[in-house]
Design a protein around this motif. Structure first.
Motif, PDB file in Angstrom:
ATOM      1  N   SER A   1       0.858  -1.180   0.000  1.00 53.54           N
ATOM      2  CA  SER A   1       0.000   0.000   0.000  1.00 53.54           C
ATOM      3  C   SER A   1       0.894   1.229   0.000  1.00 53.54           C
ATOM      4  O   SER A   1       1.476   1.583   1.024  1.00 53.54           O
ATOM      5  CB  SER A   1      -0.919   0.003   1.230  1.00 53.54           C
ATOM      6  OG  SER A   1      -1.765   1.124   1.223  1.00 53.54           O
ATOM      7  N   VAL A   2       1.017   1.857  -1.158  1.00 53.77           N
ATOM      8  CA  VAL A   2       1.941   2.976  -1.306  1.00 53.77           C
ATOM      9  C   VAL A   2       1.405   4.185  -0.539  1.00 53.77           C
ATOM     10  O   VAL A   2       0.236   4.543  -0.658  1.00 53.77           O
ATOM     11  CB  VAL A   2       2.134   3.328  -2.788  1.00 53.77           C
ATOM     12  CG1 VAL A   2       3.047   4.547  -2.939  1.00 53.77           C
ATOM     13  CG2 VAL A   2       2.709   2.135  -3.543  1.00 53.77           C
ATOM     14  N   SER A   3       2.265   4.822   0.233  1.00 51.31           N
ATOM     15  CA  SER A   3       1.877   5.997   1.001  1.00 51.31           C
ATOM     16  C   SER A   3       1.894   7.241   0.114  1.00 51.31           C
ATOM     17  O   SER A   3       2.776   7.396  -0.741  1.00 51.31           O
ATOM     18  CB  SER A   3       2.840   6.194   2.165  1.00 51.31           C
ATOM     19  OG  SER A   3       2.644   7.447   2.780  1.00 51.31           O
ATOM     20  N   PRO A   4       0.947   8.164   0.332  1.00 49.27           N
ATOM     21  CA  PRO A   4       1.014   9.444  -0.392  1.00 49.27           C
ATOM     22  C   PRO A   4       2.216  10.273   0.015  1.00 49.27           C
ATOM     23  O   PRO A   4       2.502  11.294  -0.613  1.00 49.27           O
ATOM     24  CB  PRO A   4      -0.296  10.137  -0.001  1.00 49.27           C
ATOM     25  CG  PRO A   4      -0.695   9.514   1.290  1.00 49.27           C
ATOM     26  CD  PRO A   4      -0.226   8.091   1.215  1.00 49.27           C
TER      27      PRO A   4
ATOM     28  N   GLY B   1      -3.280   9.523   9.800  1.00 52.21           N
ATOM     29  CA  GLY B   1      -3.256   8.206   9.196  1.00 52.21           C
ATOM     30  C   GLY B   1      -2.312   7.253   9.896  1.00 52.21           C
ATOM     31  O   GLY B   1      -1.603   7.606  10.831  1.00 52.21           O
ATOM     32  N   SER B   2      -2.304   6.016   9.397  1.00 54.20           N
ATOM     33  CA  SER B   2      -1.461   4.962   9.950  1.00 54.20           C
ATOM     34  C   SER B   2      -0.556   4.410   8.858  1.00 54.20           C
ATOM     35  O   SER B   2      -1.026   4.060   7.774  1.00 54.20           O
ATOM     36  CB  SER B   2      -2.334   3.822  10.501  1.00 54.20           C
ATOM     37  OG  SER B   2      -1.571   2.653  10.722  1.00 54.20           O
ATOM     38  N   ARG B   3       0.720   4.348   9.139  1.00 55.30           N
ATOM     39  CA  ARG B   3       1.635   3.621   8.244  1.00 55.30           C
ATOM     40  C   ARG B   3       1.608   2.135   8.604  1.00 55.30           C
ATOM     41  O   ARG B   3       1.350   1.282   7.772  1.00 55.30           O
ATOM     42  CB  ARG B   3       3.053   4.169   8.381  1.00 55.30           C
ATOM     43  CG  ARG B   3       3.231   5.626   8.003  1.00 55.30           C
ATOM     44  CD  ARG B   3       4.704   6.000   8.162  1.00 55.30           C
ATOM     45  NE  ARG B   3       4.900   7.433   8.134  1.00 55.30           N
ATOM     46  CZ  ARG B   3       6.052   8.028   8.438  1.00 55.30           C
ATOM     47  NH1 ARG B   3       7.091   7.295   8.794  1.00 55.30           N
ATOM     48  NH2 ARG B   3       6.172   9.330   8.405  1.00 55.30           N
TER      49      ARG B   3
ATOM     50  N   ASP C   1      -3.172   3.027   6.267  1.00 55.76           N
ATOM     51  CA  ASP C   1      -4.368   3.779   5.881  1.00 55.76           C
ATOM     52  C   ASP C   1      -4.126   5.262   6.152  1.00 55.76           C
ATOM     53  O   ASP C   1      -4.187   5.710   7.305  1.00 55.76           O
ATOM     54  CB  ASP C   1      -5.573   3.279   6.678  1.00 55.76           C
ATOM     55  CG  ASP C   1      -6.870   3.972   6.274  1.00 55.76           C
ATOM     56  OD1 ASP C   1      -6.823   4.927   5.473  1.00 55.76           O
ATOM     57  OD2 ASP C   1      -7.934   3.567   6.767  1.00 55.76           O
ATOM     58  N   PRO C   2      -3.867   6.058   5.104  1.00 55.17           N
ATOM     59  CA  PRO C   2      -3.589   7.483   5.329  1.00 55.17           C
ATOM     60  C   PRO C   2      -4.803   8.268   5.790  1.00 55.17           C
ATOM     61  O   PRO C   2      -4.664   9.413   6.233  1.00 55.17           O
ATOM     62  CB  PRO C   2      -3.102   7.966   3.960  1.00 55.17           C
ATOM     63  CG  PRO C   2      -3.726   7.029   2.980  1.00 55.17           C
ATOM     64  CD  PRO C   2      -3.775   5.705   3.679  1.00 55.17           C
TER      65      PRO C   2
END
Length: 480
Positions: free
Chosen positions: A122-125, A333-335, A340-341
């Motif tokens: 899940s790539v972070s923004p 959000g959560s890394r 989940d940003p």
């Protein structure tokens, strides 16, 4: 000869000067602004950052009584903010915590590719590829005239030397570049429609010689052109390099990052990244966004200005205020472990009290929530460390070091002479000392050890059970 190290964080530029045997002789800092924008945007002005760097270096030299000629080498670490060189794009630095590219990050995450796998699926923004996608789609007039687009640590080195080079640390961790898969991932770039951004120059391991300061860079930084600039790192990676070796590292600053080697890919973890710190080692990162920023947000609620040190001193004198106040710290959000940003924090037990004791209690219980989140990150990484090397702004507080020891059950090993700046100084000195490993050995310093307090175990286990239950309740509410 003195070794210069510059650390550019989320709000301040810090400069340190070290002797060649690793002794810190001076340290100074200067602040710069964050410029908010719509749609979760946060920006900086690079000219202001650069001025802060120059002023911090000048103040460090003044403290050390050092002439410009005495600073023989320099390196930069920085947040993974994105510098965009293009006419009409201002402010020109997209902050690391800018979340404008949430949609692009989600789209990228659905593509089966090794870049996505090493982003934990899940790539972070907060990474650079979705930000590049956003620029190409939402600012095509800027994309068409890009003169340069670089990680902040790389742009600092470029401004200092005029030489194009990228840090392997930043490239592997934040860009569509894989050191063990041929470098730039052309297939992914083509699929995303971003093949044409400028990326000249070599990708160099941390601690590699880039070149001397340019005449302009030397004049702006108040140094001599003969000073050598080496490849730097992302700030958390610099902290891991400068902290106690041979154990996982917790970098607790604006955000919390746990860095460890030898881990296999796992959901909601970033990495492994070969060579991102040391050659022959792969590092994996688990983390929490905006932890120190949460404490700063609470500090801003006080009716009168107060420092973090003053708040922590009061809490230490009156331990465990408001034990029935509980905080989930995911304000941005959560890394790890949820990736989940859009996840948000929660507070249970808040009152209308605005007194200093009530705000101290909120500050402390937020810190407890952050430390419990770090425990959860460590467990998700599959670690059960007997010891954690700790660095970053939060590590300067003995009370917070004790909290992390009690919350995680691990000894906290702290390098008092600033592990983040020390890691960057190690990179700066590496070309002069035969490589980054010999430089790390030369710069090693004794650590202070904080052991878990058995008397706090029952309190933290109760907090832990409540922390997990609050996460379950949050998920239940979201499902409604």
């Amino acid at each position: 000869m003195l070794i210069g190290a510059v650390d550019v964080g989320s709000a301040r530029a810090r400069a340190g000067l070290f002797t060649l045997d690793g002794r810190l002789v001076a340290r100074a800092s200067r602040g710069f602004a964050t410029i908010p924008g719509p749609d979760r945007q946060s920006m900086h002005d690079f000219a202001e950052i650069w001025q802060a760097v120059a002023e911090a270096l000048a103040e460090a030299r003044r403290q050390a009584g050092a002439s410009p000629a005495q600073v023989g080498a320099l390196a930069f670490d920085a947040t993974c903010s994105l510098v965009v060189e293009a006419p009409g794009f201002a402010p020109d630095v997209i902050a690391w915590h800018d979340h404008r590219a949430i949609a692009e990050a989600g789209e990228l995450s659905r593509i089966p590719h090794e870049i996505v796998a090493r982003a934990g699926g899940s790539v972070s923004p907060e990474m650079q590829t979705p930000k590049l996608m956003w620029l190409a789609r939402h600012r095509p007039e800027v994309w068409a005239v890009l003169a340069g687009v670089r990680d902040l640590c790389d742009h600092l080195a470029f401004r200092a030397t005029g030489i194009e080079a990228r840090s392997l640390c930043a490239a592997a961790a934040k860009w569509p570049w894989l050191p063990d898969r041929g470098g730039w991932q052309a297939d992914l770039l083509e699929k995303l429609g971003i093949t044409d951004f400028p990326r000249p120059g070599a990708v160099l391991p941390p601690g590699t010689r880039i070149g001397p300061l340019s005449p302009q860079g030397a004049a702006e930084l108040g140094l001599e052109p003969e000073a050598l600039v080496a490849t730097g790192l992302i700030d958390a990676f610099a902290g891991a390099l400068g902290a106690a070796p041979d154990m996982p590292a917790l970098i607790a600053g604006t955000s919390n990052c746990v860095m460890a080697t030898g881990l296999a890919p796992r959901p909601a973890l970033w990495g492994p990244y070969p060579g991102a710190i040391l050659p022959g080692e792969s590092v994996t990162e688990g983390g929490q966004s905006a932890t120190g920023a949460l404490l700063e947000r609470v500090r801003g609620l006080y009716p009168q200005p107060v420092s973090h040190d003053e708040i922590l001193a009061r809490i230490a004198a009156d331990p465990e205020p408001e034990p029935d106040l509980h905080v989930l710290p995911d304000i941005k959000g959560s890394r790890t472990p949820f990736a989940d940003p859009l996840l948000r924090g929660a507070i249970h037990g808040l009152t209308l009290e605005r007194s200093a004791p009530a705000l101290d209690a909120l500050y402390w219980r937020a810190a407890v929530g952050i430390a419990l989140g770090t425990r959860q990150v460590i467990a998700h990484m599959g670690l059960a460390p007997a010891a954690l090397a700790m660095a970053g702004g939060q590590a300067r507080s003995a009370l917070l070091r004790q909290l992390y020891a009690d919350a995680t059950g691990a000894e906290i090993h702290w390098q008092p002479e600033d592990a983040v700046l020390r890691g960057t100084a190690i990179a700066a000195a590496a070309p002069l000392l035969g490589g980054i490993r010999p430089a790390r050995d030369r710069f090693a310093r004794p650590v202070e050890v904080t052991r878990p307090d058995p008397a706090a175990r029952a309190r933290r286990e109760r907090d832990w059970r409540i922390f997990l239950r609050m996460q379950q309740q949050r998920a239940e509410i979201a499902a409604m």
